[in-house]
Design an enzyme around this catalytic site. Structure first.
Site, mmCIF file in Angstrom:
data_model
loop_
_atom_site.group_PDB
_atom_site.id
_atom_site.type_symbol
_atom_site.label_atom_id
_atom_site.label_comp_id
_atom_site.label_asym_id
_atom_site.label_seq_id
_atom_site.Cartn_x
_atom_site.Cartn_y
_atom_site.Cartn_z
ATOM 1 N N GLU A 173 -72.333 70.712 13.246
ATOM 2 C CA GLU A 173 -71.731 72.053 13.252
ATOM 3 C C GLU A 173 -71.556 72.680 11.868
ATOM 4 O OE1 GLU A 173 -69.208 72.159 17.307
ATOM 5 O OE2 GLU A 173 -68.207 71.058 15.720
HETATM 6 C C1 ACM Z 1 -69.316 67.409 18.037
HETATM 7 O O1 ACM Z 1 -68.827 67.472 19.170
HETATM 8 N N1 ACM Z 1 -69.191 68.412 17.194
HETATM 9 C C2 ACM Z 1 -70.046 66.250 17.595
#
Ligand code: ACM
Length: 425
Positions: A202
């Site tokens: 992310e």
């Molecule tokens: C995640 O759920 N960002 C690995």
């Protein structure tokens, strides 16, 4: 008689032996003797993941979790120990990170705590895979090193980060590369595991668009953001590899970014089964953590203060039976099967703490334990939810007898009458 090729095999055999027995009304008995069992794990990685950054879990919660893991032959505790919100890990070379980054001085894992947890796990056949998520999910590092973090507390946070507060490492800067490589290797070298996770999920590019320090460095060096991430990854992974460690990453590092990963790198796939196919095409090894089957936190609704009536991104709740139907080899070719090392159910802790740890994890996390230990029924048939349910009841009652608050799966009337609550009974 118990025979095995290793001490660990003897330990797993004893675990099986204990599963043959029931204790009721002061009587210990079995209903299956005599019995001959030949057994071995289908997959080498059978994990459980826990996030201890969003909310803190005392050491006793972790050791009790390790006990329960060992009862179902899980062998890897994936410890997502830090995130944007807090840094509850004492690092000898960087004591300020926990001093400035923990919720309180009491809510810190000291080096001694970590060593205790690692040895407690080892005595139960469990490896501790520590994760220090970088370069995203690192806002809290600004509490100690404000100059290393871009878009710190930028608003609205959702433009700059996956979760509040915004803030990500300025990975393009050489001093940040050096700091991160030292931090990761300083922690990894204290741990016996061959594996260490550098995270990598992310990463938000908006954060760097107006970040003067990053943009000036990119301009001066002629690098792209992707090129800088490649250099950062090379340096941080290189430092781990120099200490004999194998890097573990979330899938974005293999699929979203064009960075060079060593062939040894293990990729945790969390977004979709299709992504496992893409990782396999790159020849990299896979740990399966599909959110839509294995995330234990889903189903609690949104937790952001002004959107409480909404669902969360990963709702609904993943029942044990949904988790149990996950096929870790789906859409892969037989030649790629060996790349799948196993998988894990994981609890992200935005809405969890010591108060609900056991009920939210147990007995659900046993679903993936059986997928990755047994993979099939002894008959060779595919795993089957209806067939598994009475066995999961056994496990759940056993856990309760041993002091773990595992939740009921059905009314007790059904638990005591296998299959009489099936839809067609
Ligand atoms: C995640 O759920 N960002 C690995």
């Amino acid at each position: 008689m118990l025979t095995a090729n290793s001490t660990l095999g003897l330990f797993r055999g004893l675990t099986t032996f204990s599963q043959l027995w029931y204790y009721y009304n002061n009587v210990t008995y079995t209903i299956v003797a005599p019995i001959n069992i030949v057994d071995a794990p289908a997959y080498p990685y059978r994990g459980f993941g826990l996030d201890t950054s969003r909310n803190f879990f005392p050491v006793e919660d972790l050791t009790r979790t390790l006990d329960a893991m060992s009862w179902i032959k899980l062998n890897t505790f994936h410890w997502h120990i830090t995130d944007s919100q807090r840094f509850p890990l004492e690092v000898a070379e960087y004591p300020e990170l926990a001093q400035n980054g923990a919720y309180s001085p009491q809510e810190v894992y000291s080096e001694c705590d970590v060593q205790y947890i690692v040895s407690y796990a080892a005595a139960r056949g469990i490896d501790v895979l520590l994760e220090i998520d970088t370069p995203g999910h690192t806002s809290i590092i600004a509490a100690s090193y404000p100059e290393y973090v871009a878009c710190f507390k930028a608003s609205p946070w959702s433009t700059y980060a996956a979760e509040p507060p915004a803030g990500q490492l300025r990975f393009a800067l050489p001093e940040v590369v050096n700091f991160t490589a030292s931090l990761l290797s300083d922690v990894a070298k204290t741990l016996p595991s061959k594996y260490f996770s550098t995270g990598g999920d992310e990463l938000n590019t908006n954060c760097f668009v107006n970040d003067t320090a990053t943009q000036e460095h990119l301009k001066a060096t002629g690098m792209t953001l992707n090129g800088a991430l490649d250099a950062f990854t090379n340096a941080t992974h290189g430092a781990l590899i120099a200490h004999g460690k194998t890097p573990v990453v979330w899938e974005e590092m293999a699929l979203t970014w064009n960075v060079t990963l060593s062939n040894e790198t293990i990729v945790m796939v969390w977004i979709s089964a299709d992504d496992a196919v893409s990782v396999a095409k790159k020849g990299l090894r896979i740990v399966q953590v599909p959110f839509d089957y294995f995330y234990l936190d889903c189903g609690a609704g949104e937790w952001l203060g002004d959107s409480v009536p909404l669902n969360s991104w990963c709702d609904p709740f993943k029942t044990w039976s949904k988790s149990y139907t996950y096929d870790p080899l789906a859409n892969l070719t037989e030649a790629q099967y060996h790349l799948v090392l196993g998988g894990e159910q994981i609890l992200w802790a935005e809405q969890s703490g010591p108060q609900n740890l056991e009920p939210i994890v147990w007995p659900r996390a046993a679903s993936s334990a059986e997928i990755f230990w047994s993979s099939k029924q002894p008959s060779g048939d595919a795993l089957d939810v209806t067939e598994a349910l009475p066995r999961l009841h056994d496990l759940r009652y056993r856990m309760v007898q041993r002091g773990v608050n595992a939740i009921p799966l059905q009314p007790q009337w059904c638990a005591l009458r296998p299959h009489l609550c099936d839809l067609d009974a």
